[in-house]
Design a protein around this motif. Structure first.
Motif, PDB file in Angstrom:
ATOM      1  N   THR A   1      -4.149  -1.204  -8.094  1.00  0.00           N
ATOM      2  CA  THR A   1      -5.176  -0.178  -8.241  1.00  0.00           C
ATOM      3  C   THR A   1      -4.587   1.175  -7.850  1.00  0.00           C
ATOM      4  O   THR A   1      -3.740   1.260  -6.962  1.00  0.00           O
TER       5      THR A   1
ATOM      6  N   ARG B   1      -1.855  -1.287  -3.847  1.00  0.00           N
ATOM      7  CA  ARG B   1      -2.936  -0.323  -3.650  1.00  0.00           C
ATOM      8  C   ARG B   1      -2.277   1.052  -3.480  1.00  0.00           C
ATOM      9  O   ARG B   1      -1.585   1.291  -2.494  1.00  0.00           O
TER      10      ARG B   1
ATOM     11  N   THR C   1     -10.623   1.095  -9.440  1.00  0.00           N
ATOM     12  CA  THR C   1      -9.387   1.769  -9.831  1.00  0.00           C
ATOM     13  C   THR C   1      -9.701   2.987 -10.687  1.00  0.00           C
ATOM     14  O   THR C   1     -10.696   3.007 -11.421  1.00  0.00           O
TER      15      THR C   1
ATOM     16  N   ILE D   1       0.851  -1.187   0.000  1.00  0.00           N
ATOM     17  CA  ILE D   1       0.000   0.000   0.000  1.00  0.00           C
ATOM     18  C   ILE D   1       0.889   1.240   0.000  1.00  0.00           C
ATOM     19  O   ILE D   1       1.867   1.297   0.742  1.00  0.00           O
TER      20      ILE D   1
END
Length: 251
Positions: A181, A136, A238, A86
């Protein structure tokens, strides 16, 4: 749902303000956190808050406007954890002035920290996500990147934050088949170090007149949005722009 245990999250600009809030929100869901910021002492304090939640936190002194420092930070994260799942591109700021008075130096500084740094961190940390076929990325823009304002003189900031939005869409489309995404979060006015209680009070008439809820955001009201976009479960989301603004951009 939204369990982030065993996830490695990097949050830039996390020595205070919204970055601190994002890091704590991710940590409460079990993520291991690496926080990047220029202010070492304040960053260490945030790291201690995160560690008190029972999760690990790696503080890294880093100026995201400097390529070498971002590259070094990524190396440190990968060396310690082996991956990054992330990325929250939160670091921002800049210099504001009425358009007719803004200097080239003020403009460039704002673009560097609010837009170029987002590109740079996305590229460098994203390279490791591409290898893992997972990631992410959440870019923190602003409602000022979605609209103009006749009451605030922040054209450089608005231009940079608008650039973040289309960069987000471009990166999302390019990496859509890679398990990564890329989304953008657009906060309204929230209390932070930059917008402290006194400044927020001066902005109150503008906030009330432009926000259907007639108030600023409250601490914690961004947490669910950041967790939603960071979660494994949001694998089909996304390229979106998500305002959290009490309705400011709805009117």
């Amino acid at each position: 749902m939204f369990d982030l245990t065993n996830q490695i999250a990097v949050v830039t600009g996390a020595s205070g303000g919204l970055g601190r809030q994002f890091a704590l929100a991710l940590a409460r869901q079990g993520a291991t956190i690496a926080i990047l910021a220029r202010r070492k002492e304040k960053m260490v304090q945030v790291a201690q808050e995160i560690q008190a939640l029972g999760v690990e936190c790696l503080p890294i002194t880093c100026d995201v406007t400097k390529l070498a420092e971002v590259e070094k930070a990524a190396e440190m994260v990968i060396e310690k954890y082996g991956k990054v799942d992330i990325l929250i591109n939160n670091a921002g700021g800049g210099a504001n002035a009425p358009l007719a008075e803004m200097t080239d130096e003020m403009w460039q500084h704002t673009i560097d920290i609010d837009l170029t740094a987002v590109f740079r961190c996305t590229k460098i940390f994203g390279q490791h996500m591409l290898k893992a076929n997972y990631g992410r990325i959440i870019n923190i823009s602003s409602i000022m990147g979605m609209v103009g304002s006749s009451q605030l003189s922040v054209s450089g900031y608005q231009a940079a934050k608008a650039g973040v939005l289309n960069f987000t869409r471009a990166a999302a489309a390019e990496w859509a088949k890679s398990g990564i995404t890329v989304n953008a979060l657009c906060p309204g006015f929230f209390p932070s170090e930059t917008i402290n209680e006194a400044y927020l009070k001066t902005l109150e008439p503008i906030i009330i007149s432009n926000t259907p809820m007639e108030r600023a955001g409250r601490t914690g009201e961004l947490d669910t949005a950041i967790l939603f976009l960071a979660a494994k479960e949001s694998s089909y989301v996304t390229g979106i722009v998500l305002p959290v603004d009490g309705g400011w951009t709805a009117i």
